[in-house]
Design an enzyme around this catalytic site. Structure first.
Site, PDB file in Angstrom:
ATOM      1  N   LYS A  14      -6.454   8.655   8.594  1.00 51.25           N
ATOM      2  CA  LYS A  14      -5.660   8.745   9.816  1.00 51.25           C
ATOM      3  C   LYS A  14      -4.237   9.208   9.461  1.00 51.25           C
ATOM      4  CE  LYS A  14      -3.044   4.680  10.750  1.00 51.25           C
ATOM      5  NZ  LYS A  14      -2.729   3.497  11.471  1.00 51.25           N
TER       6      LYS A  14
ATOM      7  N   HIS B 268      -6.998   1.968  16.267  1.00 54.65           N
ATOM      8  CA  HIS B 268      -7.523   0.642  15.930  1.00 54.65           C
ATOM      9  C   HIS B 268      -7.848  -0.208  17.167  1.00 54.65           C
ATOM     10  CE1 HIS B 268      -6.390   1.770  11.986  1.00 54.65           C
ATOM     11  NE2 HIS B 268      -5.112   1.510  12.098  1.00 54.65           N
TER      12      HIS B 268
ATOM     13  N   ASP C 224       0.053   5.139  16.495  1.00 58.50           N
ATOM     14  CA  ASP C 224      -0.278   4.591  15.177  1.00 58.50           C
ATOM     15  C   ASP C 224      -1.348   3.490  15.258  1.00 58.50           C
ATOM     16  OD1 ASP C 224       0.256   4.541  12.336  1.00 58.50           O
ATOM     17  OD2 ASP C 224       1.160   2.559  12.649  1.00 58.50           O
TER      18      ASP C 224
ATOM     19  N   GLU D 268       2.101  -7.649  13.553  1.00 55.45           N
ATOM     20  CA  GLU D 268       2.521  -7.583  12.148  1.00 55.45           C
ATOM     21  C   GLU D 268       3.911  -8.204  12.022  1.00 55.45           C
ATOM     22  OE1 GLU D 268       1.191  -3.572  10.213  1.00 55.45           O
ATOM     23  OE2 GLU D 268       2.026  -3.128  12.167  1.00 55.45           O
TER      24      GLU D 268
ATOM     25  N   ASP E  70     -11.533   4.610  10.054  1.00 58.23           N
ATOM     26  CA  ASP E  70     -10.643   3.647  10.709  1.00 58.23           C
ATOM     27  C   ASP E  70     -10.977   2.320  10.040  1.00 58.23           C
ATOM     28  OD1 ASP E  70      -9.544   1.623  12.258  1.00 58.23           O
ATOM     29  OD2 ASP E  70      -9.610   2.824  14.072  1.00 58.23           O
ATOM     30  N   HIS E  71     -10.076   1.857   9.167  1.00 57.25           N
ATOM     31  CA  HIS E  71     -10.480   0.734   8.317  1.00 57.25           C
ATOM     32  C   HIS E  71     -10.735  -0.542   9.120  1.00 57.25           C
ATOM     33  CE1 HIS E  71      -6.118   0.048   8.359  1.00 57.25           C
ATOM     34  NE2 HIS E  71      -6.418  -1.218   8.160  1.00 57.25           N
TER      35      HIS E  71
ATOM     36  N   GLY F 140      -5.218  13.373  -3.477  1.00 55.57           N
ATOM     37  CA  GLY F 140      -4.129  12.408  -3.279  1.00 55.57           C
ATOM     38  C   GLY F 140      -4.363  11.177  -4.139  1.00 55.57           C
TER      39      GLY F 140
ATOM     40  N   LEU G  60      -1.999   5.176  -0.937  1.00 54.63           N
ATOM     41  CA  LEU G  60      -3.269   4.651  -0.421  1.00 54.63           C
ATOM     42  C   LEU G  60      -4.319   4.577  -1.529  1.00 54.63           C
ATOM     43  CD1 LEU G  60      -4.731   3.734   2.200  1.00 54.63           C
ATOM     44  CD2 LEU G  60      -5.659   6.045   2.323  1.00 54.63           C
ATOM     45  N   ALA G  61      -4.362   5.611  -2.373  1.00 51.86           N
ATOM     46  CA  ALA G  61      -5.336   5.621  -3.466  1.00 51.86           C
ATOM     47  C   ALA G  61      -5.090   4.433  -4.399  1.00 51.86           C
ATOM     48  CB  ALA G  61      -5.246   6.935  -4.237  1.00 51.86           C
ATOM     49  N   ARG G  62      -3.813   4.198  -4.734  1.00 51.17           N
ATOM     50  CA  ARG G  62      -3.519   3.142  -5.700  1.00 51.17           C
ATOM     51  C   ARG G  62      -3.705   1.754  -5.104  1.00 51.17           C
ATOM     52  NH1 ARG G  62       1.290   2.735  -7.438  1.00 51.17           N
ATOM     53  NH2 ARG G  62       2.190   3.931  -5.727  1.00 51.17           N
TER      54      ARG G  62
ATOM     55  N   ARG H 271      -1.226  17.257  -7.392  1.00 47.47           N
ATOM     56  CA  ARG H 271      -0.482  18.326  -8.069  1.00 47.47           C
ATOM     57  C   ARG H 271       0.202  17.861  -9.355  1.00 47.47           C
ATOM     58  NH1 ARG H 271       3.485  19.574  -3.408  1.00 47.47           N
ATOM     59  NH2 ARG H 271       3.441  17.333  -3.687  1.00 47.47           N
TER      60      ARG H 271
HETATM   61  P1  NAP Z   1       1.406   9.518  -0.496  1.00 48.68           P
HETATM   62  O1  NAP Z   1       1.695   8.256  -1.221  1.00 48.68           O
HETATM   63  O2  NAP Z   1       2.544  10.382  -0.083  1.00 48.68           O
HETATM   64  O3  NAP Z   1       0.399  10.368  -1.384  1.00 48.68           O
HETATM   65  C1  NAP Z   1       0.119  11.708  -1.114  1.00 48.68           C
HETATM   66  C2  NAP Z   1      -0.790  12.255  -2.192  1.00 48.68           C
HETATM   67  O4  NAP Z   1      -1.061  13.631  -1.915  1.00 48.68           O
HETATM   68  C3  NAP Z   1      -0.181  12.195  -3.581  1.00 48.68           C
HETATM   69  O5  NAP Z   1      -1.196  11.870  -4.499  1.00 48.68           O
HETATM   70  C4  NAP Z   1       0.293  13.639  -3.804  1.00 48.68           C
HETATM   71  O6  NAP Z   1       0.345  13.872  -5.179  1.00 48.68           O
HETATM   72  C5  NAP Z   1      -0.818  14.406  -3.103  1.00 48.68           C
HETATM   73  N1  NAP Z   1      -0.432  15.755  -2.679  1.00 48.68           N
HETATM   74  C6  NAP Z   1       0.663  16.122  -1.985  1.00 48.68           C
HETATM   75  N2  NAP Z   1       0.657  17.450  -1.773  1.00 48.68           N
HETATM   76  C7  NAP Z   1      -0.463  17.931  -2.360  1.00 48.68           C
HETATM   77  C8  NAP Z   1      -1.033  19.229  -2.501  1.00 48.68           C
HETATM   78  N3  NAP Z   1      -0.450  20.319  -1.982  1.00 48.68           N
HETATM   79  N4  NAP Z   1      -2.199  19.348  -3.151  1.00 48.68           N
HETATM   80  C9  NAP Z   1      -2.818  18.276  -3.674  1.00 48.68           C
HETATM   81  N5  NAP Z   1      -2.331  17.022  -3.586  1.00 48.68           N
HETATM   82  C10 NAP Z   1      -1.175  16.851  -2.931  1.00 48.68           C
HETATM   83  O7  NAP Z   1       0.570   9.243   0.857  1.00 48.68           O
HETATM   84  P2  NAP Z   1      -0.359   7.995   1.171  1.00 48.68           P
HETATM   85  O8  NAP Z   1       0.475   6.903   1.726  1.00 48.68           O
HETATM   86  O9  NAP Z   1      -1.226   7.698  -0.008  1.00 48.68           O
HETATM   87  O10 NAP Z   1      -1.231   8.550   2.390  1.00 48.68           O
HETATM   88  C11 NAP Z   1      -2.299   9.471   2.196  1.00 48.68           C
HETATM   89  C12 NAP Z   1      -3.022   9.650   3.532  1.00 48.68           C
HETATM   90  O11 NAP Z   1      -3.557   8.395   3.950  1.00 48.68           O
HETATM   91  C13 NAP Z   1      -2.122  10.120   4.681  1.00 48.68           C
HETATM   92  O12 NAP Z   1      -2.867  10.931   5.548  1.00 48.68           O
HETATM   93  C14 NAP Z   1      -1.771   8.820   5.408  1.00 48.68           C
HETATM   94  O13 NAP Z   1      -1.472   9.039   6.759  1.00 48.68           O
HETATM   95  C15 NAP Z   1      -3.071   8.059   5.240  1.00 48.68           C
HETATM   96  N6  NAP Z   1      -2.918   6.604   5.305  1.00 48.68           N
HETATM   97  C16 NAP Z   1      -2.139   5.949   4.382  1.00 48.68           C
HETATM   98  C17 NAP Z   1      -2.006   4.556   4.475  1.00 48.68           C
HETATM   99  C18 NAP Z   1      -1.203   3.805   3.456  1.00 48.68           C
HETATM  100  O14 NAP Z   1      -1.185   2.575   3.558  1.00 48.68           O
HETATM  101  N7  NAP Z   1      -0.542   4.439   2.522  1.00 48.68           N
HETATM  102  C19 NAP Z   1      -2.681   3.850   5.485  1.00 48.68           C
HETATM  103  C20 NAP Z   1      -3.469   4.546   6.395  1.00 48.68           C
HETATM  104  C21 NAP Z   1      -3.588   5.923   6.291  1.00 48.68           C
HETATM  105  P3  NAP Z   1       1.218  15.051  -5.840  1.00 48.68           P
HETATM  106  O15 NAP Z   1       2.596  14.961  -5.234  1.00 48.68           O
HETATM  107  O16 NAP Z   1       1.131  14.761  -7.279  1.00 48.68           O
HETATM  108  O17 NAP Z   1       0.522  16.312  -5.462  1.00 48.68           O
END
Ligand code: NAP
Length: 487
Positions: A149, A241, A236, A217, A178-179, A17, A22-24, A51
């Protein structure tokens, strides 16, 4: 104050991902900051995996853009940024299929390095990823997985996920993140409790009147409407938390500061939580902003579900049935579109048993408040005499331990929760991560509350945008002759 940075061992970190939100926003900036701090060896490798069809160069460009956007100061570290981008590469992979796995396996060849796999993908992919890692020989003893989470949506799904992960990894290799636990102040809570003689003797129902935990929030559900409407504030925020914060406040002193000793004590707290009576819990849904309903619509409009009964706010009273806490209520509340962005734990001590001063001198309770956001710090309200003539009048003044003031302009060193937690994964320290049985126990307490709402056809109460939540939340404390701390 100069902080001590102990470099971690060489590692390969695969961010599944790696192109996601989240990564970015969090993971890559956290890694960059640790790199700049000199904690990451230059031989470390970070591999983004998703992907999308990207080359190493286009992924590196995406990372550079993300750092410019989400890591203030990246611009001024041009050399470090270039070096950091040098440790980054990309694998196009499908968690649900076979594409990309051979390439990833080829990259992870070394036997003497830590291998960390960060599951920053939708929860439905956690199991398939674990299975494929094992299937391709990547679940060896150097491997560890970081699981985001939500960890399940109830006890049954959490158990199923634990069982799936346990098929491929040992519990010592699983890091459920859990951050909140990575926040400096949360760890300071343990330092204050167990590093001082002052507080622990008073830390029980004989001296503590009640405890409040608020996570408020100002934002609404934003772009997460679909996910949020299936979850709600209870799943959530409270199940994870707020529950984790409650555990750290209420737990017995662990024998050692080590992962299992700490997590054993937290688990005992969760198991001692009493079920919540229906009249001790309030749910709410926020209204639209009266001045700008287009930008800030009401909850149901925001999630696109006009009949939604999911809560964006919850307040509750609970008790812990053990010798230390019997009779001391714990009040928890969390919500979106509230008055301020503020997370605070308050330990409200009892009044002195007898006042020797005249009635009009005033009377105050000591409150130890631990602020997690926006500014981390700890204050202790102490009663003193109001200076000057006019007799004995008592006032409440804060003994302020705000880190920025006490420890220098940097507050010592402000390390983001993700920075600390990712480095803990590499170091192999699970203290600040949730163990499988903790998560299950938390769902075991949460499930009947949510089931009760469904069975009773409970409808959340509306509350004004940028308020303290529904009036019934204030009443929850007023009934007990108490009040919420100001947020
Ligand atoms: P997101 O923006 O939708 O990113 C999902 C990532 O998964 C993308 O890089 C996507 O890239 C990849 N992906 C999707 N299907 C895939 C597959 N079949 N194989 C490999 N890679 C795949 O989601 P996110 O917000 O970053 O959240 C990611 C996780 O962190 C989730 O479990 C979320 O609940 C948790 N989380 C997020 C936040 C937040 O602030 N965003 C906070 C707490 C927890 P491609 O479409 O290029 O494959």
């Amino acid at each position: 104050m100069v902080s001590r940075v102990i470099p971690v061992d060489p590692f390969d970190l695969v961010v599944f991902g790696g192109t996601g939100d989240l990564a970015r926003r969090k993971i890559l900036p956290a890694l960059f900051r640790r790199f700049c701090a000199g904690q990451m060896p230059e031989t470390a490798r970070i591999i983004g995996a998703a992907r999308s069809d990207m080359s190493d160069a286009s992924y590196t460009q995406m990372v550079a853009d993300a750092l410019r956007e989400f890591s203030p100061g990246a611009q001024s570290h041009a050399d470090r940024l270039r070096d950091f981008l040098g440790v980054i590469s990309y694998v196009r992979i499908d968690a649900m299929g076979e594409a990309g796995w051979a390439e990833l396996t080829q990259k992870i060849t070394s036997v003497d390095r830590v291998e960390a796999y960060y599951f920053s993908v939708a929860p439905s992919l956690f199991g398939p990823l674990a299975e494929r890692l094992q299937g391709h020989g990547l679940a060896d003893r150097n491997a560890r997985i970081v699981v985001e989470k939500p960890f399940g949506r109830d006890l049954e799904t959490a158990k199923a996920l634990n069982a799936t992960l346990a098929r491929y990894f040992d519990e010592t290799q699983i890091y459920r993140i859990d951050h909140y636990l990575g926040k400096e102040t949360v760890q300071n809570l343990m330092a204050v409790r167990f590093g001082n003689m002052l507080f622990e003797p008073l830390w029980n129902s004989q001296f503590v009147d009640h405890i409040q935990i608020t996570v408020a929030e100002t934002v609404g559900v934003g772009g997460r409407g679909e996910y949020y409407d299936r979850a709600g504030a209870m799943r959530d925020m409270v199940q994870n938390h707020l529950m984790q914060l409650l555990c750290l406040i209420a737990m017995e002193p662990p024998a050692r500061f080590d992962p299992d000793a700490v997590r054993d004590e937290k688990l005992k707290v969760i198991r001692a939580l009493e079920p919540v009576e229906p009249h001790h819990i309030v749910r709410g849904q926020y209204n639209a902003d009266p001045d700008d309903a287009d930008t800030y619509p009401d909850y149901r409009t925001a999630v696109g579900n006009p009949r939604s009964r999911t809560e964006s706010f919850v307040a509750l009273k609970t008790h812990i049935a053990n010798w230390r806490w019997a009779g001391t209520p714990f009040y928890l509340r969390t919500g979106k579109r509230m008055r301020e962005r503020s997370s605070e734990i308050s330990i409200v001590f009892k009044e002195t048993p007898h006042s020797i001063f005249a009635e009009d001198a005033g009377r105050h309770r000591n409150v130890l408040s631990i602020k997690l956001q926006p500014n981390e710090g700890i204050t202790l309200g102490v009663t003193i005499k109001e200076p000057g003539p006019g007799g004995m009048r008592l006032i409440d003044v804060p003994l302020d331990m705000t880190f920025a003031e006490a420890l220098g302009p940097d507050g010592g060193e402000t390390v983001d929760a993700y920075e600390r937690l990712i480095m803990d994964v590499i170091r192999g320290n699970q203290t600040l991560f949730m163990r499988g049985d903790e998560v299950e126990a938390a769902w075991d307490w949460t499930d009947p509350i949510i089931q009760g709402w469904t069975d009773r056809g409970d409808v959340p109460k509306p509350y004004d945008s940028l308020s303290d939540g529904p009036d019934a939340s204030a009443q929850l404390l007023v009934r007990d002759k108490r009040e919420w701390r100001k947020i």
